[in-house]
Enzyme design. Structure first.
Site, PDB file in Angstrom:
ATOM      1  N   ASN A   7       1.213  -1.203  -0.499  1.00 38.34           N
ATOM      2  CA  ASN A   7      -0.203   0.103  -0.138  1.00 38.34           C
ATOM      3  C   ASN A   7       0.468   1.535  -0.262  1.00 38.34           C
ATOM      4  O   ASN A   7       1.486   1.547   1.123  1.00 38.34           O
ATOM      5  CB  ASN A   7      -0.844  -0.377   0.896  1.00 38.34           C
ATOM      6  N   ARG A  85      -2.581  -2.009  -3.891  1.00 35.94           N
ATOM      7  CA  ARG A  85      -3.720  -1.484  -3.386  1.00 35.94           C
ATOM      8  C   ARG A  85      -3.495   0.086  -4.358  1.00 35.94           C
ATOM      9  O   ARG A  85      -2.584   0.461  -4.452  1.00 35.94           O
ATOM     10  CB  ARG A  85      -3.709  -0.778  -1.974  1.00 35.94           C
ATOM     11  N   HIS A 174     -12.995   1.897   0.332  1.00 37.40           N
ATOM     12  CA  HIS A 174     -13.009   0.863   0.974  1.00 37.40           C
ATOM     13  C   HIS A 174     -13.963  -0.175   0.635  1.00 37.40           C
ATOM     14  O   HIS A 174     -14.497  -0.499   1.594  1.00 37.40           O
ATOM     15  CB  HIS A 174     -13.776   2.322   1.785  1.00 37.40           C
ATOM     16  N   ARG A 235     -11.469  15.071   7.078  1.00 39.54           N
ATOM     17  CA  ARG A 235     -12.658  14.676   6.379  1.00 39.54           C
ATOM     18  C   ARG A 235     -13.463  15.875   6.402  1.00 39.54           C
ATOM     19  O   ARG A 235     -14.259  15.196   7.385  1.00 39.54           O
ATOM     20  CB  ARG A 235     -12.151  14.067   4.797  1.00 39.54           C
ATOM     21  N   GLU A 379      -8.444  -5.879   5.002  1.00 39.36           N
ATOM     22  CA  GLU A 379      -8.494  -5.375   3.574  1.00 39.36           C
ATOM     23  C   GLU A 379      -6.868  -6.172   3.590  1.00 39.36           C
ATOM     24  O   GLU A 379      -6.745  -5.981   2.270  1.00 39.36           O
ATOM     25  CB  GLU A 379      -7.576  -3.672   3.962  1.00 39.36           C
TER      26      GLU A 379
END
Ligand code: ADP
Length: 398
Positions: A7, A85, A174, A235, A379
């Protein structure tokens, strides 16, 4: 087969090495502060932990350190594939994709849609392909699971040419996490994934809600970018677009500055100065008004999405909480779901006390018509599994 999951962020590379035959993690680590004065690489290799505190000029050097660490531990040899990813797959990528030059170009072509994320993902891919050209490499996209959204859920009500020429639509993110917890939830319910309707709530630093009908994503709270939807660590989530023009005019802010502030200085941080939910919970307990407001705003937004998606789906079999906050905060879960008995949702206070469960935990009580599940997400494991599936289907790579 051993699979390395990478990632790559703008200044970091997070990795995990899986032994897929024994479903175990062999190594993991984080290379961070790439390009900064003081870099750091941390490797967990079995029971060993190695830390390198040295400048790491670029991703090339960062990935060389990962390869070297794995080689030193005798783990490089058996590597069978690398899974990357990738945040944005745009409209082109609906599936995990074995990487050849054309696919890498395709990912690069999505950069205008994800200028904050895709460039680093592409850099990570390029470095890994250069240093290990012998290995099949696969891109697994955060957007892919949401490609099943129908147009009425993914289109925005804006001039059609914005969509046709500039790709303005909801993509959602996601996806790897929502897909993983959906599978786990279906398994827990003892039903095939294709038969369950779910609302999955990924509440981490980033946060998103997904409505899943018959195992497929039919709506999700993040949009063109990961900025839309729930209140997140830094965010804003949902916002009247007029706010952007207003602060540009009234505060004299440039568009890029507004974008940065909505991504990095908003959400929980904007409301109370902290983005770590643990800290905010402590402050709220001590009576801090800003923290109380931040928590209330955060949970109110999640409740609204639960209601919206229950209506969109016409009911659901289960609600799923996952990621850092979803797995660890009984208080957030309680606030999100309290008083929803008329909607068939009722949780058991004792069961809801669970934090950091190893596997799926049900927290609803006997009156609840919906199951409410806490499901740890993984993940990296999901990326590893999708990588294996992609290379097994299509063993030759470019
Ligand atoms: P990321 O999106 O970076 O992967 P995570 O899924 O790890 O994030 O979630 C990070 C969030 O989870 C942080 O806001 C953190 O405060 C929160 N969190 C972690 N543990 C707890 C806990 N025990 N109680 C409340 N919040 C927690």
């Amino acid at each position: 087969m051993h699979v390395l999951v990478m990632n790559s962020g703008s200044s970091s590379i997070k990795y995990e090495l899986f032994d897929m035959d024994h479903a175990t993690t062999l190594a993991s680590g984080l290379v961070e502060r790439i390009g900064e004065e003081r870099g750091r690489a941390r490797h967990h290799l079995g029971d060993d932990e190695v830390t390198e505190d040295e400048p790491i000029p670029d991703h090339d050097d960062g990935f060389r350190r990962v390869v070297a660490a794995l080689d030193r531990a005798g783990l490089g040899e058996e590597l069978g594939a690398i899974g990357h990813r990738v945040v944005h797959g745009g409209e082109r990528f609906a599936e995990p994709t074995v990487l050849d030059d054309d696919a890498v170009e395709g990912i690069r072509a999505q950069i205008p849609l994800a200028p904050l994320h895709n460039p680093a993902n592409v850099t990570g891919i390029e470095v890994a392909r250069k240093l290990r050209p012998d290995l099949p490499q696969v891109a697994v996209f955060d957007t892919a699971f949401h490609r099943t959204m129908p147009p009425h859920a993914h289109r925005y009500a804006v001039p059609v040419e914005w969509y046709e020429r500039h790709g303005v639509r909801r993509y959602g993110f996601h996806g790897t996490s929502h897909a993983f917890v959906a599978k786990q939830a279906a398994h827990h319910l003892g039903r095939p994934l294709e038969e369950v309707d779910l609302i999955t709530l990924h509440l981490g630093n980033g946060a998103s809600a997904t409505a899943i009908a018959a195992g497929r994503s039919v709506d999700t709270s993040m949009g063109l970018s990961p900025l839309e939807g729930l209140v997140m660590g830094t965010r804003s989530g949902d916002l009247d677009p007029a706010v952007v023009f207003h602060v540009q005019r009234e505060a004299g802010l440039e568009p890029a500055e507004v974008e940065r502030m909505l991504n990095k200085q908003s959400g929980l941080k904007g409301l109370c100065g902290d983005n770590d939910l643990r800290e905010i919970e402590h402050r709220a307990e001590a009576g801090d008004a800003d923290a109380i407001l931040a928590l209330a705003t955060y949970t109110h937004r999640v409740r609204k999405y639960v209601g919206a998606y229950l209506a969109a789906l016409g009911g659901a079999d289960a609600l799923v909480f996952t990621a850092g906050v979803g797995e660890n905060s009984p208080e957030v879960r309680e606030r999100v779901l309290s008083g929803l008995e008329p909607l068939g949702i009722s949780i058991d206070a004792e069961r809801n006390a669970v934090r950091a469960p190893e596997g799926v935990v049900a927290i609803h009580d006997q009156h609840s018509t919906l199951s409410v599940l806490v499901v740890p997400t993984d993940e990296e494991r999901e990326i590893a599994e999708q990588t294996v599936a992609a290379v097994t289907e299509q063993p030759s790579t470019g």
